[in-house]
Scaffold this motif. Structure first.
Motif, mmCIF file in Angstrom:
data_model
loop_
_atom_site.group_PDB
_atom_site.id
_atom_site.type_symbol
_atom_site.label_atom_id
_atom_site.label_comp_id
_atom_site.label_asym_id
_atom_site.label_seq_id
_atom_site.Cartn_x
_atom_site.Cartn_y
_atom_site.Cartn_z
ATOM 1 N N LEU A 1 13.026 -38.187 -51.538
ATOM 2 C CA LEU A 1 12.057 -39.549 -52.074
ATOM 3 C C LEU A 1 11.545 -39.111 -53.574
ATOM 4 C CD1 LEU A 1 10.279 -40.917 -48.900
ATOM 5 C CD2 LEU A 1 12.067 -41.963 -50.347
ATOM 6 N N PHE A 2 10.775 -37.805 -53.566
ATOM 7 C CA PHE A 2 10.218 -37.288 -54.637
ATOM 8 C C PHE A 2 11.157 -36.884 -55.735
ATOM 9 C CE2 PHE A 2 6.464 -37.412 -51.867
ATOM 10 C CZ PHE A 2 5.476 -37.398 -52.948
ATOM 11 N N ALA A 3 12.459 -36.153 -55.358
ATOM 12 C CA ALA A 3 13.347 -35.985 -56.354
ATOM 13 C C ALA A 3 13.877 -36.945 -56.973
ATOM 14 C CB ALA A 3 14.382 -34.790 -55.561
ATOM 15 N N THR A 4 14.123 -37.833 -55.953
ATOM 16 C CA THR A 4 15.026 -39.060 -56.739
ATOM 17 C C THR A 4 13.951 -39.797 -57.646
ATOM 18 O OG1 THR A 4 16.100 -39.314 -54.709
ATOM 19 C CG2 THR A 4 15.746 -41.399 -55.988
ATOM 20 N N ALA A 5 12.709 -39.863 -57.234
ATOM 21 C CA ALA A 5 11.794 -40.486 -58.144
ATOM 22 C C ALA A 5 11.220 -39.919 -59.467
ATOM 23 C CB ALA A 5 10.415 -41.123 -57.441
ATOM 24 N N MET A 6 11.339 -38.523 -59.498
ATOM 25 C CA MET A 6 10.669 -38.102 -60.683
ATOM 26 C C MET A 6 11.695 -36.613 -60.953
ATOM 27 S SD MET A 6 7.569 -36.025 -58.435
ATOM 28 C CE MET A 6 6.734 -35.522 -60.032
ATOM 29 N N VAL B 1 13.249 -30.934 -61.219
ATOM 30 C CA VAL B 1 12.491 -30.038 -61.637
ATOM 31 C C VAL B 1 11.035 -30.577 -61.014
ATOM 32 C CG1 VAL B 1 11.523 -28.880 -63.725
ATOM 33 C CG2 VAL B 1 14.153 -29.110 -63.477
ATOM 34 N N ARG B 2 10.447 -31.371 -61.601
ATOM 35 C CA ARG B 2 9.043 -31.746 -61.503
ATOM 36 C C ARG B 2 8.749 -31.799 -59.622
ATOM 37 N NH1 ARG B 2 6.288 -34.552 -65.083
ATOM 38 N NH2 ARG B 2 4.623 -34.091 -63.687
ATOM 39 N N ALA B 3 9.994 -32.481 -59.049
ATOM 40 C CA ALA B 3 9.847 -32.334 -57.622
ATOM 41 C C ALA B 3 9.606 -30.921 -57.055
ATOM 42 C CB ALA B 3 10.817 -33.056 -56.932
ATOM 43 N N ASN B 4 10.442 -29.989 -57.579
ATOM 44 C CA ASN B 4 10.438 -28.518 -57.284
ATOM 45 C C ASN B 4 9.027 -28.106 -57.213
ATOM 46 O OD1 ASN B 4 12.988 -28.446 -56.526
ATOM 47 N ND2 ASN B 4 13.771 -27.387 -58.558
ATOM 48 N N GLU B 5 8.488 -28.389 -58.642
ATOM 49 C CA GLU B 5 7.175 -28.017 -58.950
ATOM 50 C C GLU B 5 6.057 -28.471 -57.705
ATOM 51 O OE1 GLU B 5 4.306 -27.577 -62.895
ATOM 52 O OE2 GLU B 5 5.297 -29.383 -62.224
ATOM 53 N N LEU B 6 6.139 -29.655 -57.482
ATOM 54 C CA LEU B 6 5.187 -30.437 -56.634
ATOM 55 C C LEU B 6 5.374 -29.689 -55.095
ATOM 56 C CD1 LEU B 6 3.184 -32.549 -56.743
ATOM 57 C CD2 LEU B 6 4.784 -34.093 -55.895
ATOM 58 N N ALA B 7 6.731 -29.693 -54.898
ATOM 59 C CA ALA B 7 7.127 -29.095 -53.375
ATOM 60 C C ALA B 7 6.778 -27.731 -53.070
ATOM 61 C CB ALA B 7 8.416 -29.628 -52.906
ATOM 62 N N GLU C 1 0.710 -28.085 -54.962
ATOM 63 C CA GLU C 1 -0.526 -28.604 -55.670
ATOM 64 C C GLU C 1 -0.735 -30.142 -55.817
ATOM 65 O OE1 GLU C 1 -0.160 -26.229 -59.174
ATOM 66 O OE2 GLU C 1 -0.704 -24.138 -58.282
ATOM 67 N N LYS C 2 -1.934 -30.538 -56.291
ATOM 68 C CA LYS C 2 -2.042 -32.062 -56.324
ATOM 69 C C LYS C 2 -1.408 -32.370 -57.617
ATOM 70 C CE LYS C 2 -6.695 -31.910 -53.936
ATOM 71 N NZ LYS C 2 -8.086 -31.934 -54.318
ATOM 72 N N LEU C 3 -0.984 -33.765 -57.488
ATOM 73 C CA LEU C 3 -0.553 -34.553 -58.555
ATOM 74 C C LEU C 3 -1.415 -35.852 -58.762
ATOM 75 C CD1 LEU C 3 1.791 -34.795 -60.875
ATOM 76 C CD2 LEU C 3 3.128 -36.310 -59.379
ATOM 77 N N ARG C 4 -2.062 -35.808 -59.776
ATOM 78 C CA ARG C 4 -3.048 -36.963 -60.004
ATOM 79 C C ARG C 4 -2.402 -38.103 -60.460
ATOM 80 N NH1 ARG C 4 -7.897 -35.297 -57.791
ATOM 81 N NH2 ARG C 4 -8.442 -33.249 -58.434
ATOM 82 N N ALA C 5 -2.978 -39.194 -59.989
ATOM 83 C CA ALA C 5 -2.299 -40.629 -60.207
ATOM 84 C C ALA C 5 -1.926 -40.993 -61.440
ATOM 85 C CB ALA C 5 -3.168 -41.775 -59.731
ATOM 86 N N PRO C 6 -2.648 -40.596 -62.593
ATOM 87 C CA PRO C 6 -1.915 -40.798 -64.097
ATOM 88 C C PRO C 6 -0.999 -39.991 -64.307
ATOM 89 C CG PRO C 6 -4.432 -40.501 -64.177
ATOM 90 C CD PRO C 6 -4.113 -40.346 -62.612
ATOM 91 N N ALA D 1 5.089 -39.295 -64.499
ATOM 92 C CA ALA D 1 6.270 -38.922 -63.909
ATOM 93 C C ALA D 1 7.325 -39.804 -63.281
ATOM 94 C CB ALA D 1 6.157 -37.874 -62.602
ATOM 95 N N GLY D 2 6.992 -41.221 -63.450
ATOM 96 C CA GLY D 2 7.728 -42.361 -62.784
ATOM 97 C C GLY D 2 7.527 -42.311 -61.206
ATOM 98 N N LEU D 3 6.769 -41.724 -60.820
ATOM 99 C CA LEU D 3 6.399 -41.605 -59.202
ATOM 100 C C LEU D 3 5.993 -42.888 -58.510
ATOM 101 C CD1 LEU D 3 6.875 -39.519 -56.944
ATOM 102 C CD2 LEU D 3 4.447 -39.044 -57.116
#
Length: 269
Positions: free
Chosen positions: A162-167, A170-176, A180-185, A190-192
């Motif tokens: 779900l995260f890799a498809t949305a963002m 590379v961005r999903a790799n960083e998050l997973a 670390e927290k990804l703030r709403a803004p 990121a298109g999430l």
């Protein structure tokens, strides 16, 4: 006005005269962490609404300033310590992960649009639940957190897809991988998610407006549009669920997880 409203301990549900169904997770003292009762209630409500012709859109939210902090780790630790030094067995581990997978499946299989209204943290399986929705709106103070790696686990509930498809990968790799927290803004950039609002009142007003617009459209058109979009963007969902189920079953039995969950649960007492 609601034509039916039901409180079932861990959740509260209602359906108004427009056909807008709302499910609120009601465990604010636990930051809406999901235990067995909450998991069952969410899945049962989603399945019931999926069969009702009068339900035209579903809104998921959490009470008391949190969307959901994820799985109830105190409950999991209780299961683990009941087995003594051996921790969770394979059947228990698989059952815990299957419960989260079924939540995501229930959201994705709903024939009507599902909106996640996120105020505060959406972490772990709570983040997976939010991302399983079709439209996601949040307050400025909200954040998304794939905290799994911090306690020796991997994403589940379809989050690895779900995260890799949305963002993007590379961005999903960083998050997973960093956990670390990804703030709403930043999530919006990121298109999430679809929108960010100043506070809960503004979020509620925006979600209600979107829900009303959807409720006024053809249910059949929405169903077929959702299905067509999913065919292109969600084709790997079931495979992701199965990979996560196998991986998490292994990781839940690991010494690293047993130590991490005992420490985390102890800090929550």
């Amino acid at each position: 006005m609601s034509d039916d409203q039901i409180s079932q301990g861990a959740i509260r549900t209602s359906v108004d005269d427009r056909g807008v169904a709302r499910l609120t997770i009601c465990r604010p003292e636990k930051m809406n962490a999901l235990d067995t009762e909450a998991n069952y209630g969410i899945k049962a409500a989603m399945e019931e609404w999926s069969q009702r012709d009068d339900v035209r859109v579903i809104v998921l939210d959490g009470e008391g300033g949190s969307f959901s902090a994820g799985a109830d780790v105190v409950s999991i630790n209780r299961q683990s310590t009941a087995n003594g030094a051996s921790g969770l067995d394979a059947g228990q581990a698989r059952g815990i992960i299957s419960a989260g997978s079924e939540l995501a499946r229930a959201v994705r299989s709903a024939p009507v649009p599902v909106i996640a209204s996120v105020d505060g943290p959406a972490a772990g399986i709570g983040a997976s639940l939010a991302l399983a929705a079709d439209l996601i709106y949040a307050t400025e103070r909200s954040y998304f957190l794939l905290a799994f790696v911090n306690i020796g686990l991997m994403p589940d509930g379809g989050a690895s897809m779900l995260f890799a498809t949305a963002m993007g990968r590379v961005r999903a790799n960083e998050l997973a991988l960093l956990g670390e927290k990804l703030r709403a803004p930043e999530a919006l950039s990121a298109g999430l998610i679809n929108g960010v609002y100043d506070d809960r009142a503004a979020l509620d007003a925006a979600v209600d407006t979107v829900a009303g617009k959807l409720a006024g459209k053809s249910r059949a058109a929405l169903r077929l549009t959702k299905s067509a979009l999913d065919a292109h963007t969600m084709s790997g969902f079931e495979a992701a669920i199965e990979r996560e189920l196998e991986g998490q079953t292994e990781l839940l039995q690991s010494p690293e997880f047993q130590a991490a969950i005992a420490a985390f649960a102890g800090a929550k007492k």
